[in-house]
Write an enzyme that holds these catalytic residues in place. Structure first.
Site, PDB file in Angstrom:
ATOM      1  N   ASP A  77       0.976  -1.537  -0.426  1.00 47.29           N
ATOM      2  CA  ASP A  77      -0.356  -0.019  -0.383  1.00 47.29           C
ATOM      3  C   ASP A  77       0.644   1.366  -0.107  1.00 47.29           C
ATOM      4  O   ASP A  77       1.902   0.957   0.850  1.00 47.29           O
ATOM      5  CB  ASP A  77      -0.984  -0.094   1.697  1.00 47.29           C
ATOM      6  CG  ASP A  77      -0.306   0.019   2.528  1.00 47.29           C
ATOM      7  OD1 ASP A  77       0.382  -1.069   2.687  1.00 47.29           O
ATOM      8  OD2 ASP A  77      -0.898   0.576   3.054  1.00 47.29           O
ATOM      9  N   GLU A 134      -0.439  -1.786   5.530  1.00 52.54           N
ATOM     10  CA  GLU A 134       0.663  -1.796   6.306  1.00 52.54           C
ATOM     11  C   GLU A 134       0.196  -1.076   7.724  1.00 52.54           C
ATOM     12  O   GLU A 134       0.348   0.111   8.164  1.00 52.54           O
ATOM     13  CB  GLU A 134       1.695  -2.132   6.197  1.00 52.54           C
ATOM     14  CG  GLU A 134       2.670  -2.268   7.026  1.00 52.54           C
ATOM     15  CD  GLU A 134       2.654  -1.634   7.498  1.00 52.54           C
ATOM     16  OE1 GLU A 134       3.415  -0.815   8.928  1.00 52.54           O
ATOM     17  OE2 GLU A 134       3.334   0.198   7.095  1.00 52.54           O
TER      18      GLU A 134
END
Length: 386
Positions: A77, A134
């Site tokens: 991400d 995350e």
């Protein structure tokens, strides 16, 4: 078959820069996960499963007859930051950028998958875990809730994060406490707002909020043992006032860091006492919401020594070090380590690298092969072929 490393590096650079140009926020990594899954299938993995924990991908590679499984993890991400770097591959998604190097982490793990698929050199099973979300501490839990350990069992897990300020080709890690827990808090003070010229007509909250921000700093300095590590940071103070109107509501937001459950509990307890006491002193009301977002990252001591040994073989002993102190940043990888042993390491991104989360940060492509080599090296060490 021995892979052409120059060609692999060029491929990894192309993958990494493609990810950088097309960043996606947590649980929105549709394009990234499809790219990853396509490459893993192209490499000939035995199994590739998409949609784990929302947008996560798990690839499985088996060689020999070994019954042990090792997992390698990368985060996919990006952050909600508007990129300012003048790069040919700068973000094409306005307001989202890879400011933490997850584009590099993903490319590293894809490179390791290609190396291990083509060269082998191990006996057992490798799980390649590409994790979503995350940055806000939800992706690992989502994958675990989606049956990660039951569907793709493994005995150990390893992960890499790039680190500005370390030379490329250097690695730091440490046994036990490596990174801290992160708790979030929001304190709402409620009173009676009014005219700035007539403060005595109401019961405004801004002075109380300012006092509370200062009082919260005594938690670490006066309520924790100096030998313990704790951080309490107020990051936002938001009111409903305006230039000539005193506010009736103020919100104080921030986070706290610690390495032990008892310290987290002490911080919360003291925060509630201080908020209630300050509110009473100023005749306003206080409400405290305290949540625990990240758990401490605890490396397994024996597996940390294995990781250090692999790194020394790859980079030379002079380029590998045991970190002296744990880091008060937090990392979602810790959720995996709460279930199985493993090790998380920092790999150099260059002495002149801009800080993580900076709007002009860029991952250093020179670190791609060292990262892929570490991933492959730990697999070959822990799943030694006879």
């Amino acid at each position: 078959m021995v892979i052409d490393r120059n060609l692999l590096h060029r491929e990894m650079m192309a993958w990494r820069r493609d990810f950088h140009a097309h960043p996606e926020f947590g649980f929105e990594e549709q394009r990234t996960s499809k790219f990853v899954a396509s490459k893993l299938r192209e490499f000939g993995l035995d199994d590739v499963v998409e949609g784990v924990g929302g947008t996560g991908v798990v690839g499985t590679l088996k060689r020999g007859n070994g019954n042990r499984a090792i997992a390698l993890r990368a985060d996919m991400d990006a952050l909600r930051i508007n990129e300012q770097a003048k790069l040919t591959y700068r973000s094409q998604n306005q307001g989202v950028m890879h400011a933490c190097g997850h584009d590099g982490h993903t490319a590293m793990l894809l490179g390791a998958a290609k190396i291990l698929a083509e060269e082998g050199g191990f006996d057992g099973t490798v799980r390649f875990i590409f994790q979503p979300a995350e940055e806000w501490g939800k992706g690992a839990l989502a994958m675990i809730a989606d049956g990660l350990f039951e569907r793709f069992p493994f005995d150990e897990i390893y992960g890499i994060h790039n680190m500005p300020g370390l030379e490329v080709g250097t690695l730091h890690t440490r046994p036990e406490a490596m990174m801290s827990a992160e708790d979030n808090f929001e304190i709402t003070l409620t009173g009676v707002g009014g005219h700035a010229a007539r403060p005595h007509w109401g019961n405004e909250v801004l002075v109380a909020a300012c006092a509370l921000v200062t009082n919260l700093q005594t938690i670490v300095s006066r309520r924790l043992d100096p030998a313990d590590i704790g951080v309490v940071s107020v990051t936002e103070l938001i009111t409903d006032g305006t230039r000539n109107a005193l506010p009736g509501v103020a919100r104080i937001l921030g986070d706290a860091r610690s390495f032990r459950t008892e310290i987290s509990q002490t911080i919360e307890k003291q925060m509630r006492l201080i908020a209630e006491g300050t509110a009473f002193a100023y005749n306003v009301k206080a409400e405290v919401v305290y949540t625990r977002e990240f758990v401490p990252l605890m490396n397994d001591p024996a597996l940390t020594e294995e990781a250090l040994s692999v790194a020394r073989d790859l980079y030379g002993a002079a380029n590998v070090a045991i970190a002296g102190n744990p880091m008060t940043g937090s990392e979602d990888f810790a959720q995996f380590l709460a279930h199985v042993p493993g090790c998380f390491v920092f790999l150099g991104n260059g002495m002149d690298s801009l800080p993580l989360h900076n709007h002009t940060y860029d991952f250093n492509d020179a670190g791609l092969l060292p990262g892929a080599d570490f991933h492959a090296g730990i697999i070959r060490r822990r799943l030694q072929a006879s």
